[in-house]
Design an enzyme around this catalytic site. Sequence first.
Site, PDB file in Angstrom:
ATOM      1  N   ASP A   8      38.519 -11.500 -56.637  1.00  0.00           N
ATOM      2  CA  ASP A   8      38.947 -10.279 -57.288  1.00  0.00           C
ATOM      3  C   ASP A   8      38.137  -9.159 -57.733  1.00  0.00           C
ATOM      4  O   ASP A   8      36.999  -9.494 -57.789  1.00  0.00           O
ATOM      5  CB  ASP A   8      39.914 -10.630 -58.255  1.00  0.00           C
ATOM      6  CG  ASP A   8      41.054 -11.819 -58.080  1.00  0.00           C
ATOM      7  OD1 ASP A   8      41.500 -11.858 -56.965  1.00  0.00           O
ATOM      8  OD2 ASP A   8      41.257 -12.637 -58.889  1.00  0.00           O
ATOM      9  N   TYR A  23      33.830 -23.065 -57.539  1.00  0.00           N
ATOM     10  CA  TYR A  23      34.045 -21.836 -58.534  1.00  0.00           C
ATOM     11  C   TYR A  23      33.638 -22.362 -59.881  1.00  0.00           C
ATOM     12  O   TYR A  23      33.571 -23.563 -60.382  1.00  0.00           O
ATOM     13  CB  TYR A  23      35.432 -21.365 -58.694  1.00  0.00           C
ATOM     14  CG  TYR A  23      35.816 -20.542 -57.514  1.00  0.00           C
ATOM     15  CD1 TYR A  23      35.726 -19.398 -57.675  1.00  0.00           C
ATOM     16  CD2 TYR A  23      36.452 -20.888 -56.322  1.00  0.00           C
ATOM     17  CE1 TYR A  23      36.041 -18.138 -56.876  1.00  0.00           C
ATOM     18  CE2 TYR A  23      37.044 -20.046 -55.413  1.00  0.00           C
ATOM     19  CZ  TYR A  23      36.896 -18.850 -55.428  1.00  0.00           C
ATOM     20  OH  TYR A  23      37.280 -18.043 -54.639  1.00  0.00           O
TER      21      TYR A  23
END
Lengths: 246, 246
Positions: free
Chosen positions: B53, B111
């Site tokens: 994003d 992540y």
Amino acid sequence: MQNYKFTISYDGTKYSGWQSQCNTENTIQGKLENVLTRMTASKVEVIGAGRTDAGVHALEMTANAHFVTQMNTAQILEYINNYLPCDICIKDVTIVSPRFHSRYNATGKTYRYTCYTGSTKPIFDRNFVYALGKCPDINKMRDATEYLLGTHDFKCFCGNAKFNKSSIRTIDLITIENKDDRVVFTYHGDGFLQNMVRIITGTLLEVGLGMRSPESVKQTIESKKRSEAGFTAPASGLCLIKVDYS
Amino acid sequence: MQNYKFTISYDGTKYSGWQSQCNTENTIQGKLENVLTRMTASKVEVIGAGRTDAGVHALEMTANAHFVTQMNTAQILEYINNYLPCDICIKDVTIVSPRFHSRYNATGKTYRYTCYTGSTKPIFDRNFVYALGKCPDINKMRDATEYLLGTHDFKCFCGNAKFNKSSIRTIDLITIENKDDRVVFTYHGDGFLQNMVRIITGTLLEVGLGMRSPESVKQTIESKKRSEAGFTAPASGLCLIKVDYS
């Protein structure tokens, strides 16, 4: 009127330094004075423990200022941090003796200089390192530090050609550590001349890269000539870590 | 024509993400395609292992691209890094099988999400953390992770309301560590839905801040409703650490 002591962290990347001779607009001191002047509705002068150059950072710079306010220190801290830009932060505010002076009373300072030795570009801390792109010889640089330790006339490492006060200083600690793709220099002394940490680091890097011998540093100091010392390492790698008071 | 695999680090702060639906101008993929197109003098399409994003970072994103060049991989690496902006860096270039596809062949991703829990503002890594300003209860959050581990329909954690493919994924590792004034979440799984790591982190933070119970996460998953899950934690704290290939 009370005397307040401030501990300040900043990312110096976009500033003209802690203080500027002519223009306070884009300095850390100027930003802090603006907020304090707004807070107290009267002109406040901030006294820093020293000047950091344009682009140099601080983990714990110290400053003091005299002013009148109804707020307690926690409220002052919150107010100032609300109005300061995102790259400057007050970490602590305390009331000190009226005679405390952040520069005159400072007894020592710790600086850290960080080189990035990786072959590709640094990304996440690119504004906080000097991207050297290769690894200097740590042992040779450590050998050179023995000539720097102690009390010397460090005139050769002074970046201000017009400086005419005493350039005698004492350095009591220099460490050079190699971690992953970083070489970290730590310096502690009773005080440092303008650009002194950056010029010493540049000189040590020239030793580490084989451009001069460790022993040559002794003659460099004795020469008292700026032209005999190494290059001024870039501002981005330098951070003022702490200011001591007895 | 060769197929090249790239490992890419970036500070996503000022980009619209890895890839954008409408506008490639301000994306990491767009910047890389521009440089490769310039280098090869023909249009090059870059395939990323996934989309990050706007504002999300990557330590080691993977991508691949097919093109013709006379340069070897070391020369390609140097050329690209010379032309990429200072917040994007190619760490590695290798020639891979013509059938290698960075997205289809990816078998797992790691992540990391970082919260800053200090009471004053973060300065040096302010673009790489979520400034929470307080410390959530680590044990409660760890209790909640047991409902997240394993293979589930993670529809409730999908930020794309129009997503109509399978939302079944497997998460095989979640660690939550408290170091100094940082709380670091690490996630490993076979793949993640849009915003999934940020919404899971937001939900865990609500558990850690006492706004919901660890056990409630089980019902949240079963509900399959986005409205039952927590807030989307800010992009700045998220970093894609690594993409696995078997």
